[in-house]
Write an enzyme that holds these catalytic residues in place. Sequence first.
Site: not given
Length: 212
Positions: A140, A42, A111
Amino acid sequence: MRNLKDAMLLYAVTDRAWLNGRDLADCVRQAIEGGATFVQLREKDAPRDEIVALGKELAAICKQADVPFVIDDEVDIAIEVGADGVHVGQDDMACAQARAQLGPDKIVGVSAQTVEQALKAQADGADYLGVGALIPTATKPDAVDVTREELLAICEAVDIPVVGIGGLNAQTIPTIAGCGADGAAVVSAIFAADDCLQATRDLRAVCERTFR
């Protein structure tokens, strides 16, 4: 490809912000040695060529260890580096578009925060769902929070594997026991640890008790 349900057990999501100058590849090797069963690269803000270089390095490490490896969002980079697939969010490339570009033999993770999103992802060809954020997290901060009840409802609604994400660590993973999830996705619990190897071993033990 190994059974994805089993591969969800301890899903490591990279974040170089936690490494304090350490080498990402070394930390990923330690995580795999410690028992990580899946790896996602990521990199939201890195230049494309940097993501490609990292992706090639991690793809080779994961392939040697027989651990599935996906790239966050970037389908073209996943193809270029030989990753096993991609993970896309609700605001990223649509699952159906990612599936069309990757073909039937690659992994597409999506997601999801609601049953509606989960069912659409499954219908569009997702192989697994990442559901969260389950617990408030600095990684996040803009993620929609998902309650234990919502996680349970999503797991009951779909036939594909589900991994929980968001604020999960050795202390909080047991709170989602019995919800139907197949494992936990972690970021800082591995990559912010001083000893990634030992941290992953500890997390793997907790995941074994929680999900199996």
